[in-house]
Enzyme design. Sequence first.
Site, PDB file in Angstrom:
ATOM      1  N   ASN A 203      40.900  -4.468 -15.403  1.00 20.49           N
ATOM      2  CA  ASN A 203      41.835  -3.935 -16.409  1.00 20.49           C
ATOM      3  C   ASN A 203      42.724  -2.842 -15.831  1.00 20.49           C
ATOM      4  O   ASN A 203      43.954  -2.913 -15.905  1.00 20.49           O
ATOM      5  CB  ASN A 203      41.035  -3.431 -17.623  1.00 20.49           C
ATOM      6  CG  ASN A 203      41.917  -2.705 -18.629  1.00 20.49           C
ATOM      7  OD1 ASN A 203      42.305  -1.560 -18.422  1.00 20.49           O
ATOM      8  ND2 ASN A 203      42.268  -3.370 -19.706  1.00 20.49           N
TER       9      ASN A 203
ATOM     10  N   LYS B  57      27.315   7.212 -21.645  1.00 20.86           N
ATOM     11  CA  LYS B  57      27.618   5.957 -20.952  1.00 20.86           C
ATOM     12  C   LYS B  57      26.479   4.996 -21.179  1.00 20.86           C
ATOM     13  O   LYS B  57      25.327   5.422 -21.384  1.00 20.86           O
ATOM     14  CB  LYS B  57      27.773   6.199 -19.446  1.00 20.86           C
ATOM     15  CG  LYS B  57      28.615   5.159 -18.761  1.00 20.86           C
ATOM     16  CD  LYS B  57      30.093   5.457 -18.970  1.00 20.86           C
ATOM     17  CE  LYS B  57      30.999   4.527 -18.253  1.00 20.86           C
ATOM     18  NZ  LYS B  57      32.359   5.112 -18.163  1.00 20.86           N
TER      19      LYS B  57
HETATM   20  N1  GLU Z   1      35.081   3.379 -19.892  1.00 26.63           N
HETATM   21  C1  GLU Z   1      36.241   4.214 -19.939  1.00 26.63           C
HETATM   22  C2  GLU Z   1      36.029   5.457 -19.114  1.00 26.63           C
HETATM   23  O1  GLU Z   1      35.292   5.490 -18.152  1.00 26.63           O
HETATM   24  C3  GLU Z   1      36.662   4.502 -21.367  1.00 26.63           C
HETATM   25  C4  GLU Z   1      35.659   5.198 -22.197  1.00 26.63           C
HETATM   26  C5  GLU Z   1      36.013   5.250 -23.673  1.00 26.63           C
HETATM   27  O2  GLU Z   1      37.086   4.802 -24.047  1.00 26.63           O
HETATM   28  O3  GLU Z   1      35.188   5.763 -24.422  1.00 26.63           O
HETATM   29  O4  GLU Z   1      36.660   6.463 -19.339  1.00 26.63           O
END
Ligand code: GLU
Length: 416
Positions: A221, A106
């Site tokens: 979103n 992340k």
């Molecule tokens: N940010 C999204 C999540 O928390 C998507 C992560 C991604 O597509 O790599 O799952």
Amino acid sequence: MSEELNPFEIAQRQLDTAAEIMQLDPAVHEFLRWPIRELHVTLAVRMDDGSTQIFHGFRVQYNDARGPSKGGLRFHPHETIDTVRALSAWMTWKTAVMDIPLGGAKGGVICNPKVMSPGELERLSRAYIRQVGRILGENLDVPAPDVYTTPQIMAWMMDEYSVLRGYNVPGMITGKPLPLGGSAGRGDATARGGMYCVREAAKLLGLKTEGMSMAIQGFGNAGQYAATLGPELLGARIVAASDSQGGVYNPKGLDPDALIAHKMETGSVVDFPGSDSITNAELLELDVDILVPAALENQITLDNVDQVKAKIVAELANGPTTPDADDILYKKGIYVIPDFLCNAGGVTVSYFEQVQNSYGYYWKELEVHKLLDEKMTTAFHSVAEAAKAYDINNRMAAYVVAVGRVAEACKLRGWV
Ligand code: GLU
């Protein structure tokens, strides 16, 4: 004693509980309590008024035993390294529970994109890649959108990275706009995957989703697409929605498209015609069939869990429920679809996007929906079965499935 609200401490505590249930090897357990590596960066960005502002950012690669690290990037004024660490751990469990060949990571930048111009955001995005790009790549670590980051931001980042490499590298990031190698079906994937889970949960509980009432906390979103897909896929009625400025409620139902148009026009759901005003806190306590937390961490806590009345809680946000609140929801018989299962549709279609980028051939939207449905349904039932077998709540069951897979990969590699 007050409740622990540090997301990383919460993530570690959840793992600790799972490790005990699984009787995980102590060295594997200790190894999986920590990110393998993290990068902290300081970014100088020229602002529109000619001044230079300094921003702090992070990228945390939690575990890549099962494949390249994967996970979104958040631009948020309250971002902290511990939040990013927790989110990277949850990404590791998310890709594992979905059984896709990726690890977890992340990233985040402490900033307030709501007060930044497109030019300032572009310069910040490019500055982030100039520092963090050295640890990113299709086979290393692949970012994606998350809170307050968009396909446009992914496009700038992909461009900056490609310029640094000297050739086009679409697969270094996902959630891109379609003309730059984005995948059909990525936009609504998080909400869609969550709605597939609700469908399966209702089947399991012997409930019909048609006519069910749904309240959505958070109207970014995931929340906006849940508002349209809840009615479309489940026949549910949206009765409440909120964002950081407040919420709206009408027990007879809100028109999702009109509500989204109102949000686009005014910047908030607040004052939507034909609705009553409610607070974010009141929304969580509504007597609805399906509650969808789709905002930030720590929303259902010891302070309000007794008032939660929903039959199903579908966590599209990451980390919306604290461990203490979790125990109480379980005792109350509320069916929780835990975050890293419920919101895994996003990363699953991100994975499809990477696959399409790598062979330069793109699938139709219906094909993406079908493959996503298969993946979500399989993962949902693997978790439901573990919950039954161990007699534990769904979150712990998701941990048991995911941690088992990551631990196995670490062992096979000879790491632990
Ligand atoms: N940010 C999204 C999540 O928390 C998507 C992560 C991604 O597509 O790599 O799952």
